[in-house]
Design an enzyme around this catalytic site. Structure first.
Site, short mmCIF file in Angstrom:
data_model
loop_
_atom_site.label_atom_id
_atom_site.label_comp_id
_atom_site.label_asym_id
_atom_site.label_seq_id
_atom_site.Cartn_x
_atom_site.Cartn_y
_atom_site.Cartn_z
N ARG A 1 0.85 -1.19 0.00
CA ARG A 1 0.00 0.00 0.00
C ARG A 1 0.89 1.25 0.00
NH1 ARG A 1 -2.59 0.34 6.13
NH2 ARG A 1 -0.62 0.42 7.23
N ASN B 1 -4.63 8.37 4.18
CA ASN B 1 -4.53 7.63 5.46
C ASN B 1 -3.10 7.67 5.94
OD1 ASN B 1 -5.88 5.74 7.43
ND2 ASN B 1 -4.13 4.47 6.81
N GLU B 2 -2.89 8.09 7.17
CA GLU B 2 -1.55 8.13 7.74
C GLU B 2 -0.53 8.58 6.70
OE1 GLU B 2 -0.63 4.48 9.81
OE2 GLU B 2 -1.80 5.12 11.53
N GLU C 1 -7.44 5.75 15.59
CA GLU C 1 -7.13 4.32 15.61
C GLU C 1 -6.32 3.97 16.85
OE1 GLU C 1 -4.83 2.83 12.34
OE2 GLU C 1 -5.95 3.97 10.86
N TRP D 1 2.44 -6.05 13.62
CA TRP D 1 3.62 -5.53 12.91
C TRP D 1 4.82 -5.32 13.82
CZ3 TRP D 1 4.07 -0.99 15.47
CH2 TRP D 1 2.89 -0.35 15.89
N GLU E 1 -2.95 -8.03 7.30
CA GLU E 1 -3.26 -7.63 8.67
C GLU E 1 -4.24 -8.58 9.36
OE1 GLU E 1 -2.25 -2.98 8.80
OE2 GLU E 1 -4.23 -3.42 8.01
N LYS E 2 -4.26 -9.84 8.88
CA LYS E 2 -5.27 -10.75 9.43
C LYS E 2 -4.99 -11.12 10.89
CE LYS E 2 -3.25 -14.64 6.84
NZ LYS E 2 -2.34 -13.76 6.08
N HIS F 1 -3.98 -8.90 13.10
CA HIS F 1 -4.14 -7.67 13.89
C HIS F 1 -5.49 -7.72 14.56
CE1 HIS F 1 -4.41 -3.43 14.89
NE2 HIS F 1 -3.22 -3.18 14.37
C1 GLA Z 1 -2.24 2.02 10.67
C2 GLA Z 1 -3.15 2.11 9.47
C3 GLA Z 1 -4.20 1.04 9.47
C4 GLA Z 1 -3.64 -0.27 9.93
C5 GLA Z 1 -3.03 -0.11 11.29
C6 GLA Z 1 -2.50 -1.38 11.88
O1 GLA Z 1 -2.67 2.74 11.74
O2 GLA Z 1 -3.76 3.36 9.34
O3 GLA Z 1 -4.70 0.94 8.15
O4 GLA Z 1 -2.67 -0.69 9.03
O5 GLA Z 1 -1.95 0.77 11.18
O6 GLA Z 1 -1.95 -1.16 13.15
#
Ligand code: GLA
Length: 669
Positions: free
Chosen positions: A116, A154-155, A313, A321, A361-362, A364
């Site tokens: 991504r 996003n981020e 979040e 991770w 991310e399965k 997480h």
């Molecule tokens: C970030 C991203 C999310 C996800 C989380 C996992 O915060 O914004 O999409 O990947 O990490 O911790």
């Protein structure tokens, strides 16, 4: 006091929810999602963050039907949406057609699709596509009644804070032209007389690519500034489209304020966000992760200018991770959530609603885990929903603090560069040493940028403010003159904004304020420690300091600087200015902090609490105050309080027991 910015989020009480990725699931699961969200009291979900390839499977060929249905269903259930621009990850057709939009590392490595965030943020081609997608989203959903807030990208900068592509090089030159005007001015700022680096034209300049040895430090610093600005430029461009189409809908993006995210200068972003949103994850191997969490939350509030902010979040349990991903212990998620609220969050959100069955991310955690409803994680999700409903009256109140700590992203970037007296310096570690001691004493801290140091706080801590301009240095001095006890630590005030040393003795910008003059640094070797005259062990750093008006508070008891001052105090107007020219051990820091708090008359939020019990107070405009108590220990604790405890709904007449690992919130009036 600056006028209050109204909270723009049109969601009742403390907003509760998480990232919602329905495109990963069949319809029957999506129907169950909405039912369970209602059961948990979820009022806001972030949708379409990574949906570009689903919404535009082929260039110009849009499929919005599925998202229409998702938004309609959420709205029918009374759930608001933080709707993303869907631009956080370009679809494969786009990177295939335009490989030039892929980002590059300093050594030329191209970062491909398949993961991504594979985009060069400065690429005009990517920018155009992202603007187009953003406009589509705004036009399609701008009037949708579920839409509560726009979530841009996003981020930003999470995986690619620095891009070295050709697009980035071009934008960097443009940025430098605007900053310096002429190559001569740039040459002066960058000190290019050194190592034959003189530039005759802006066209000769590159990003700090991999090179034989140290790259020009001012070039690196400017590239860091440019890269942060460029991510913000991207945000602004998308935000402007949203404002044009939907002027009444607030816009934000999720920042990553913590001791781990180095490269975005969020203090310079905040004016562009209608509300400040943060993502925070605790680090499993850190036994004091709750203190780092508090730091992140206080920093979020600082970036929000003291106003409430949004926790966009965090995790219900393990992430996926870190090298070893510990599941959260009993009550930990609830304590984490309420600690954020205590420090000003008016929204508590998670990554993510339902744990993915496929993809990277399965493993997480999520609000609804693989195990389903018969699980402690789900029961925690329900319990948090219940607690946040009980805490609805807290919304809009503000956190009060007597102590400010200065945090500065450019000093982080510049202080840790190569070619310095020591390579072992960690800027966030230095900030955390002082923050931790304050946390352990139950003192709430406002984290502020150097340019916005308040003059109404009783203590101001300035850890390793390596690069500082004249106006920020003057503001810090003013805080002392107005009556604050200001404490500055080593390697502060050393260089100006161009990373040029302030000559005549260290710590240049603060010499006069502190009444000291250092003629040479004496960094210590790995594992080397020296002793101060009160028994404090000191590591990493020492310096040959002379008093020029200040008094020695501690001197070196051994080593080459024996007898010289290590910690000093100077009188400054109505306040004082302390200098710590080394890195004291935790006990040494504690003793200095105690002396400082004592001198300034700062008391803990709640008296007599054992170590590990967090107390923070929020105050509403009408004078009501809320005392948050978070017990991180394995013992019940008895606290003096009067009022009404909101979580259990009980009146408290004199004392309240906060059970082990539990939380309580007392409305005091
Ligand atoms: C970030 C991203 C999310 C996800 C989380 C996992 O915060 O914004 O999409 O990947 O990490 O911790």
């Amino acid at each position: 006091m600056t006028p209050r910015r109204p909270w723009p989020l049109n969601v009742e009480g403390i907003a509760y929810g998480g990232d919602y990725n329905p495109e990963q699931w069949p319809l029957e699961v999506q129907l169950e999602d909405v039912r369970l969200m209602k059961e948990a009291g979820v009022g806001l979900v972030s949708v379409a963050i990574f949906s570009w390839a689903q919404l535009e499977p082929r260039e110009g060929d849009f499929d919005f039907a599925w998202l229409d249905a998702v938004l309609d269903r959420l709205h029918m259930a009374g759930i608001g949406v933080a709707l993303a621009t869907a631009t956080a990850s370009p679809p494969p057709w786009l990177t295939r057609k335009h490989p030039e939009i892929l980002p590059r590392l300093a050594d030329g490595t191209v970062l491909h699709q398949g993961s991504r965030q594979s985009y060069a943020v400065a690429s005009p081609v990517f920018r155009n596509y992202a603007l187009g997608m953003t406009r589509r989203m705004a036009e399609r959903y701008g009037d949708h009644p579920a839409l509560a807030v726009w979530h841009v990208d996003n981020e930003l900068g999470c995986h690619v804070p620095h891009d070295y592509s050709d697009a980035a090089a071009k934008a960097f030159r443009h940025w430098l032209r605007a900053r310096y005007g002429t190559p001569a001015a740039l040459n002066a700022a960058w000190g290019t007389a050194f190592w034959s680096q003189r530039y005759d034209s802006f066209d000769e300049i590159l990003p700090p690519l991999s090179a034989p040895t140290f790259v020009n430090p001012t070039q690196q610093l400017d590239f860091a500034r440019f890269s942060s600005d460029e991510l913000l430029t991207h945000y602004r461009a998308l935000r402007d489209v949203l404002r044009e189409v939907t002027p009444d809908v607030p816009t934000t993006t999720n920042l990553m304020m913590s001791t781990a995210t180095k490269w975005m200068d969020y203090f310079s972003w905040s004016q562009d966000l209608d509300l400040v949103a943060n993502d925070h994850y605790t680090v499993a191997r850190d036994p004091e992760a709750h203190i780092e969490l508090a730091f992140s939350a206080d920093l979020s509030r600082g970036v929000a200018g003291g106003e409430p902010w949004m926790l966009m979040e965090h995790s219900t349990s393990a992430v996926n991770w870190q090298p070893r991903n510990r599941a959260k212990g009993p009550g930990e998620m609830l304590r984490n959530s309420l600690a954020h609220v205590a420090r000003g969050a008016d929204a508590v959100m998670f990554f993510q609603w339902r744990q993915s069955a496929a993809g990277a991310e399965k493993y997480h955690s999520a609000m609804l885990p693989h195990a389903g409803e018969d699980s402690d994680v789900w029961r925690g999700t329900l319990e948090l929903g219940r607690r946040l409903r009980a805490l609805a009256p807290v919304r809009g109140s503000r956190v009060s603090a007597d102590v400010a700590l200065v945090f500065d992203y450019p000093s982080w970037w510049a202080s840790e560069m190569e070619g310095h007296p020591t390579q072992a310096l960690s800027y966030p570690d230095e900030a955390m040493r002082w923050y931790r001691a304050l946390w352990q004493r139950g003192i709430t801290v406002d984290i502020v940028s150097p340019g916005a140091v308040p003059t109404d706080h009783r203590v101001v801590i300035v850890p390793t403010l390596y690069t500082v301009d004249d106006s920020a240095a003057a503001r810090i001095a003013e805080a002392a003159h107005e009556g604050a006890s200001v404490l500055v630590t080593f390697f502060s005030g050393i260089v100006d904004e161009h990373d040029h040393v302030r000559l005549g003795g260290y710590p240049g910008a603060f010499r006069e304020l502190l009444g000291v003059r250092t003629e040479e640094f004496h960094p210590l070797l790995q594992d080397e420690t020296l002793t101060l005259d009160d028994g404090t062990r000191a590591s990493l750093w020492s310096e040959k300091t002379r008093l020029e008006g200040a008094q020695a508070v501690r001197t070196w008891a051994d080593g080459p600087l024996e007898g010289l001052p290590a910690v000093t105090r100077n009188r400054a107007g109505r306040g004082s200015a302390w200098y710590v020219g080394t890195r004291p051990d935790a006990d040494g820091v504690a003793r200095i902090v105690d002396a400082l708090l004592d001198e300034a008359g700062v008391a803990p939020v709640a008296a007599g609490l054992p170590l590990g019990v967090e107390a923070v107070r929020r105050r509403a405009d009408d004078g009501t105050s809320y005392l948050f108590l978070i017990n991180h220990t394995h013992q019940d604790v008895d606290v003096a309080a009067v009022g009404h405890e909101l979580i259990r709904g009980q009146d408290v007449s004199a004392r309240l027991t906060v059970p082990a690992l539990e939380t309580a919130v007392v409305r005091e009036r």
